[in-house]
Design a protein around this motif. Structure first.
Motif, PDB file in Angstrom:
ATOM      1  N   ARG A  23       0.809  -1.211   0.000  1.00 46.65           N
ATOM      2  CA  ARG A  23       0.000   0.000   0.000  1.00 46.65           C
ATOM      3  C   ARG A  23       0.849   1.271   0.000  1.00 46.65           C
ATOM      4  NH1 ARG A  23      -5.809   1.093   1.237  1.00 46.65           N
ATOM      5  NH2 ARG A  23      -5.887   3.368   1.564  1.00 46.65           N
ATOM      6  N   VAL A  24       1.948   1.262   0.759  1.00 49.68           N
ATOM      7  CA  VAL A  24       2.689   2.500   1.015  1.00 49.68           C
ATOM      8  C   VAL A  24       3.912   2.659   0.124  1.00 49.68           C
ATOM      9  CG1 VAL A  24       4.023   3.752   2.761  1.00 49.68           C
ATOM     10  CG2 VAL A  24       1.862   2.654   3.388  1.00 49.68           C
ATOM     11  N   MET A  25       4.798   1.680   0.123  1.00 51.89           N
ATOM     12  CA  MET A  25       6.070   1.820  -0.580  1.00 51.89           C
ATOM     13  C   MET A  25       5.883   1.841  -2.095  1.00 51.89           C
ATOM     14  SD  MET A  25       8.627  -0.616   1.667  1.00 51.89           S
ATOM     15  CE  MET A  25       9.813  -0.649   0.338  1.00 51.89           C
ATOM     16  N   ARG A  26       6.717   2.683  -2.731  1.00 51.47           N
ATOM     17  CA  ARG A  26       6.722   2.792  -4.194  1.00 51.47           C
ATOM     18  C   ARG A  26       7.974   2.085  -4.718  1.00 51.47           C
ATOM     19  NH1 ARG A  26       3.460   6.554  -6.504  1.00 51.47           N
ATOM     20  NH2 ARG A  26       2.172   7.791  -5.078  1.00 51.47           N
ATOM     21  N   TYR A  27       7.755   1.066  -5.537  1.00 51.86           N
ATOM     22  CA  TYR A  27       8.906   0.320  -6.044  1.00 51.86           C
ATOM     23  C   TYR A  27       8.492  -0.543  -7.230  1.00 51.86           C
ATOM     24  CZ  TYR A  27       6.834  -3.532  -3.302  1.00 51.86           C
ATOM     25  OH  TYR A  27       5.981  -4.473  -2.791  1.00 51.86           O
ATOM     26  N   ARG A  82      16.162  -3.533  -6.924  1.00 54.66           N
ATOM     27  CA  ARG A  82      17.243  -2.594  -6.627  1.00 54.66           C
ATOM     28  C   ARG A  82      17.265  -1.395  -7.557  1.00 54.66           C
ATOM     29  NH1 ARG A  82      22.000  -6.976  -5.179  1.00 54.66           N
ATOM     30  NH2 ARG A  82      21.077  -7.680  -3.223  1.00 54.66           N
ATOM     31  N   GLU A  83      16.157  -1.152  -8.211  1.00 55.07           N
ATOM     32  CA  GLU A  83      16.022   0.045  -9.032  1.00 55.07           C
ATOM     33  C   GLU A  83      16.285   1.278  -8.158  1.00 55.07           C
ATOM     34  OE1 GLU A  83      15.248   3.059 -11.508  1.00 55.07           O
ATOM     35  OE2 GLU A  83      15.325   0.978 -12.193  1.00 55.07           O
ATOM     36  N   PRO A  84      17.177   2.186  -8.581  1.00 57.80           N
ATOM     37  CA  PRO A  84      17.536   3.336  -7.734  1.00 57.80           C
ATOM     38  C   PRO A  84      16.367   4.226  -7.338  1.00 57.80           C
ATOM     39  CG  PRO A  84      19.109   3.089  -9.526  1.00 57.80           C
ATOM     40  CD  PRO A  84      17.993   2.125  -9.807  1.00 57.80           C
ATOM     41  N   SER A  85      15.320   4.266  -8.131  1.00 54.99           N
ATOM     42  CA  SER A  85      14.187   5.147  -7.825  1.00 54.99           C
ATOM     43  C   SER A  85      13.232   4.540  -6.803  1.00 54.99           C
ATOM     44  CB  SER A  85      13.416   5.474  -9.104  1.00 54.99           C
ATOM     45  OG  SER A  85      12.929   4.288  -9.710  1.00 54.99           O
ATOM     46  N   ASN A  86      13.416   3.270  -6.473  1.00 55.35           N
ATOM     47  CA  ASN A  86      12.523   2.601  -5.520  1.00 55.35           C
ATOM     48  C   ASN A  86      12.666   3.168  -4.110  1.00 55.35           C
ATOM     49  OD1 ASN A  86      11.762   0.818  -7.518  1.00 55.35           O
ATOM     50  ND2 ASN A  86      12.879  -0.932  -6.696  1.00 55.35           N
ATOM     51  N   VAL A 112      22.220  14.316  -1.690  1.00 52.76           N
ATOM     52  CA  VAL A 112      23.080  14.083  -2.844  1.00 52.76           C
ATOM     53  C   VAL A 112      22.250  13.936  -4.113  1.00 52.76           C
ATOM     54  CG1 VAL A 112      24.841  12.584  -3.853  1.00 52.76           C
ATOM     55  CG2 VAL A 112      24.863  13.064  -1.392  1.00 52.76           C
ATOM     56  N   GLU A 113      21.334  12.961  -4.109  1.00 56.87           N
ATOM     57  CA  GLU A 113      20.511  12.754  -5.305  1.00 56.87           C
ATOM     58  C   GLU A 113      19.301  13.676  -5.344  1.00 56.87           C
ATOM     59  OE1 GLU A 113      21.448   8.277  -6.659  1.00 56.87           O
ATOM     60  OE2 GLU A 113      19.909   8.416  -5.104  1.00 56.87           O
ATOM     61  N   GLU A 114      18.919  14.214  -4.184  1.00 54.89           N
ATOM     62  CA  GLU A 114      17.749  15.099  -4.097  1.00 54.89           C
ATOM     63  C   GLU A 114      16.546  14.444  -4.788  1.00 54.89           C
ATOM     64  OE1 GLU A 114      18.894  18.903  -5.591  1.00 54.89           O
ATOM     65  OE2 GLU A 114      20.479  19.173  -4.102  1.00 54.89           O
ATOM     66  N   ALA A 115      16.332  13.178  -4.428  1.00 54.87           N
ATOM     67  CA  ALA A 115      15.301  12.350  -5.043  1.00 54.87           C
ATOM     68  C   ALA A 115      14.174  12.087  -4.047  1.00 54.87           C
ATOM     69  CB  ALA A 115      15.901  11.035  -5.515  1.00 54.87           C
ATOM     70  N   PRO A 116      12.969  11.775  -4.539  1.00 55.45           N
ATOM     71  CA  PRO A 116      11.821  11.617  -3.647  1.00 55.45           C
ATOM     72  C   PRO A 116      11.636  10.242  -3.024  1.00 55.45           C
ATOM     73  CG  PRO A 116      11.088  11.513  -5.913  1.00 55.45           C
ATOM     74  CD  PRO A 116      12.561  11.805  -5.961  1.00 55.45           C
ATOM     75  N   PRO A 147       7.326   3.901  -8.546  1.00 58.05           N
ATOM     76  CA  PRO A 147       8.146   5.065  -8.174  1.00 58.05           C
ATOM     77  C   PRO A 147       7.685   6.299  -8.934  1.00 58.05           C
ATOM     78  CG  PRO A 147       9.533   3.157  -8.630  1.00 58.05           C
ATOM     79  CD  PRO A 147       8.143   2.788  -9.069  1.00 58.05           C
ATOM     80  N   ASN A 148       7.791   7.447  -8.299  1.00 60.12           N
ATOM     81  CA  ASN A 148       7.339   8.672  -8.963  1.00 60.12           C
ATOM     82  C   ASN A 148       8.491   9.496  -9.497  1.00 60.12           C
ATOM     83  OD1 ASN A 148       8.354   9.622  -6.563  1.00 60.12           O
ATOM     84  ND2 ASN A 148       6.365  10.170  -5.688  1.00 60.12           N
ATOM     85  N   CYS A 149       9.621   8.830  -9.756  1.00 57.36           N
ATOM     86  CA  CYS A 149      10.750   9.530 -10.360  1.00 57.36           C
ATOM     87  C   CYS A 149      11.611   8.524 -11.111  1.00 57.36           C
ATOM     88  CB  CYS A 149      11.587  10.232  -9.297  1.00 57.36           C
ATOM     89  SG  CYS A 149      12.462   9.073  -8.211  1.00 57.36           S
ATOM     90  N   LYS A 150      12.533   9.038 -11.885  1.00 56.17           N
ATOM     91  CA  LYS A 150      13.514   8.200 -12.572  1.00 56.17           C
ATOM     92  C   LYS A 150      14.886   8.761 -12.255  1.00 56.17           C
ATOM     93  CE  LYS A 150      15.206   5.085 -15.381  1.00 56.17           C
ATOM     94  NZ  LYS A 150      15.203   3.658 -14.992  1.00 56.17           N
ATOM     95  N   ILE A 151      15.707   7.958 -11.602  1.00 58.89           N
ATOM     96  CA  ILE A 151      17.028   8.416 -11.186  1.00 58.89           C
ATOM     97  C   ILE A 151      18.064   7.893 -12.176  1.00 58.89           C
ATOM     98  CG2 ILE A 151      18.753   8.349  -9.355  1.00 58.89           C
ATOM     99  CD1 ILE A 151      16.481   7.966  -7.384  1.00 58.89           C
TER     100      ILE A 151
END
Length: 660
Positions: A85-89, A95-99, A173-177, A325-329
């Motif tokens: 329900r909560v985690m985005r992956y 091991r996707e970096p955006s997860n 560092v990555e300033e990712a969500p 995930p709501n981004c692509k790193i």
């Protein structure tokens, strides 16, 4: 659709070896990506999934006749809500970096985590019954042999530090969500390392971090320190600057609300303090003592029957949604790291190897912005401050909390997001040995530098003198141990470490020592260098840094008496240059002297002896520190403990006089 699980994982995850058997990918996994735009997993389904986690945990631990089913039960709803329900992956690429990331600090609840990934479809359901078997990667505690595990856990009190490292990289560092979730047990909250990590998370305002404490009130031998006194946890965490959320950890609605509150917390980390029951929904076992680390035995069938009666849906056919995930790193480049320019020293000048360490960090950042330095309030002594001054974003102050510092560095370099160098006085790394050995289990590529090694630091005395660090790091199976002997060698050691898989340890010295290598000298891991030799050498002297300086002085005196010394700089103590040691020992008729600024146990001498094991007609004399030393100036302590130039002259004469 039947496929080989190894091939499937190789396709999605690279070269990770899971050693799991072939299986049928269930429809719930195949259609997962099609559901990413559908509604959220329902409350009833989340409850069913929690029940199924309990069922699978009991079945797997019963099959293994080993494990912690009651511990798995206390966190079942937490895992259900988090993963469904909560985690985005991306389930197909754990091991996707955006997860979002998950760290199971209470690693003994591993069967519950395996059950989660079995429901997702990544672990074959039938493989759960191979829990703890020698040929299965579903070990008693999680390890990164599994694609969905970033770090090995199980030695309690370490998961939050690792989560801190992940969160720091994500925020600063990555300033990712992406967000970091760390599940700890209440028992491990007695560990001092946890509070180091709580302090760090608060100081750096890691609002992308959510700590969950599974307060099931039982440890191994009995009740935990605060039992079910949630207020004690709340007051302490609040005092440290956390947003504290106290809930019933078995109430799915409360969990959803708590995670939503945590996600919307700004400028501080959040902690969910979840009151749970060990053995929840296990008749006759729930909230009872003496069930830690035990399969259910005669109670198994009764408990399974009860749990299966609780399912509202059909087992194995739960309709869930995993948020994407709501981004692509972008990918990071952490390979083929080089110094921006070669070493630039003059032969004969005096430079501390610790200073060359800092210089090398700056040079590497100039060619690769993924270099990160972590220090324990020693940056003006280890000289990692050079990097802070040159590129502040690449430096993390961890303060005097070495256990957390090593954990943060391990977390930072997970998923290959950076190349981490952690540094402090070598003596203080002993208190983080557990984190270091767990780094090996975690397949971590963390680099560690210990400065101010040995008695050569002089006046500060024995509490500051690292004399056991080589032994400690040599005992780590994945560790490469560098002991550079001058500034040129140090810069190249740091460069090599950045490109070496596994743990590396670089031993640096406080005092300025003479540069004797050419700036273009080539260095290799496991390859020693001969820095003084002739055709009539009588003894091979193996030494490093300070003791090489002493050996060179001794060689001058002995040369006037017609006695030649061949002096070897091992460069790496692990691996040691076995071939080179044997060759040069034979060249001098088997007379070998090892002189080291370290205790005899586990140091250079024992490494040399291991290299010469089985060789005939070789005599080895070891000169090392053989007692707890005292304060004094450098020259005095080297002389008192028998590793100065005069002592070396005496040892050489002894070897020659004994007829060896």
């Amino acid at each position: 659709m039947s496929v080989s699980f190894n091939l499937f994982c190789k396709h999605f995850f690279g070269s990770i070896n899971l050693k799991l058997k072939s299986f049928n990918i269930s429809s719930r996994f195949v259609t997962f990506s099609e559901r990413k735009n559908m509604g959220e997993t329902s409350i009833d389904t989340l409850k069913d999934l929690a029940t199924q986690i309990r069922i699978s945990s009991i079945e797997s631990t019963s099959a293994a006749s080993s494990g912690h089913p009651t511990t798995c039960s206390s966190c079942a709803e937490i895992l259900s809500v988090l993963f469904f329900r909560v985690m985005r992956y991306k389930a197909c690429a754990p091991r996707e970096p955006s997860n979002d990331r998950f760290v199971l600090s209470k690693g003994h609840a591993a069967p519950a985590l395996y059950a989660v990934w079995a429901e997702i479809g990544v672990v074959p359901l039938e493989e759960l019954k191979n829990l703890r078997h020698i040929d299965s990667d579903l070990e008693g505690h999680p390890t990164p042999r599994l694609s969905f595990v970033d770090v090995g856990t199980g030695s309690l009190g370490q998961g939050l530090a690792i989560a801190n490292g992940m969160a720091y990289i994500g925020k600063y560092v990555e300033e990712a969500p992406y967000r970091i979730y760390c599940l700890t047990g209440d028992g491990e909250c007695a560990e001092g390392s946890i509070w180091e990590s709580i302090n760090f998370a608060s100081y750096y305002k890691l609002d992308n971090l959510c700590l969950i404490i599974d307060v099931n009130r039982f440890g191994q031998a009995g009740p935990t320190m605060f039992d079910h006194d949630l207020e004690s946890y709340r007051v302490r965490l609040e005092a440290f600057g956390f947003n504290t959320i106290v809930i019933d950890g078995h109430n799915v609605e409360e969990l959803i609300s708590a995670f939503n509150c945590a996600e919307n917390t700004k400028d501080k980390p959040a902690v969910i303090i979840a009151k749970t029951m060990k053995g929840k929904n296990f008749p006759g076992i729930e909230n009872e003592g003496n069930w830690h680390g035990k399969p259910l035995g005669d109670k198994t069938e009764e408990v399974l029957k009860h749990l299966k009666s609780m399912l509202k849906g059909e087992s194995g056919k739960f309709d869930f949604t995993i948020p994407s995930p709501n981004c692509k790193i972008p990918a990071t480049n952490i390979s083929n790291v080089t110094l921006s320019k070669p070493p630039d020293y003059k032969k004969g000048e005096k430079v501390a190897t610790r200073s060359a360490y800092g210089t090398a960090l700056v040079k590497m950042v100039e060619t690769n912005q993924n270099i990160m330095a972590f220090d324990g309030d020693m940056r003006n002594s280890t000289y990692s401050e050079y990097l802070l001054k040159a590129s502040p974003k690449n430096f993390v102050e961890c303060f005097i909390a070495e256990q957390n510092m090593i954990g943060v560095a391990i977390g930072a370099c997970t998923r290959n997001r950076c190349i981490a160098f952690a540094s402090t006085f070598a003596a203080f790394l002993t208190r983080s040995f557990d984190q270091i050995r767990m780094a090996a289990i975690s397949q971590s590529n963390v680099n560690i530098c210990g400065s101010h090694c040995g008695i050569s630091i002089g006046h500060d005395g024995p509490s500051q003198m690292a004399l056991e660090d080589l032994a400690m790091f040599r005992s780590i199976p994945t560790c490469t141990v560098f002991y550079p002997s001058d500034a040129v060698a140090t810069e190249r050691a740091v460069e090599l470490a950045a490109n070496t898989k596994g743990i590396t340890y670089i031993r640096t010295t406080r005092a300025a020592t003479t540069v004797f290598y050419d700036n273009d000298q080539k260095f290799e891991i496991g390859k020693a260098n001969i820095i003084l030799q002739s055709d009539c050498d009588k003894v091979l002297v193996v030494a490093a840094c300070v003791t090489i300086q002493e050996a060179l002085e001794a060689a001058k005196s002995l040369a006037s008496a017609g006695i030649g010394l061949r002096i070897m700089d091992p460069f790496t103590i692990k691996p040691i240059d076995k071939e080179g040691i044997i060759k040069h020992a034979n060249d001098v008729n088997g007379r070998v002297l090892v002189v080291e600024d370290h205790y005899a146990e586990g140091g250079i001498g024992e490494a040399v002896l291991s290299a010469l094991a089985g060789e005939k007609n070789v005599t080895v004399k070891l000169a090392s520190v053989k007692e707890v030393p005292r304060s004094g100036d450098t020259a005095s302590v080297l002389k008192r403990y028998g590793i100065d130039s005069c002592s070396i002259i005496g040892y050489v004469q002894e070897l020659l006089q004994c007829g060896c």
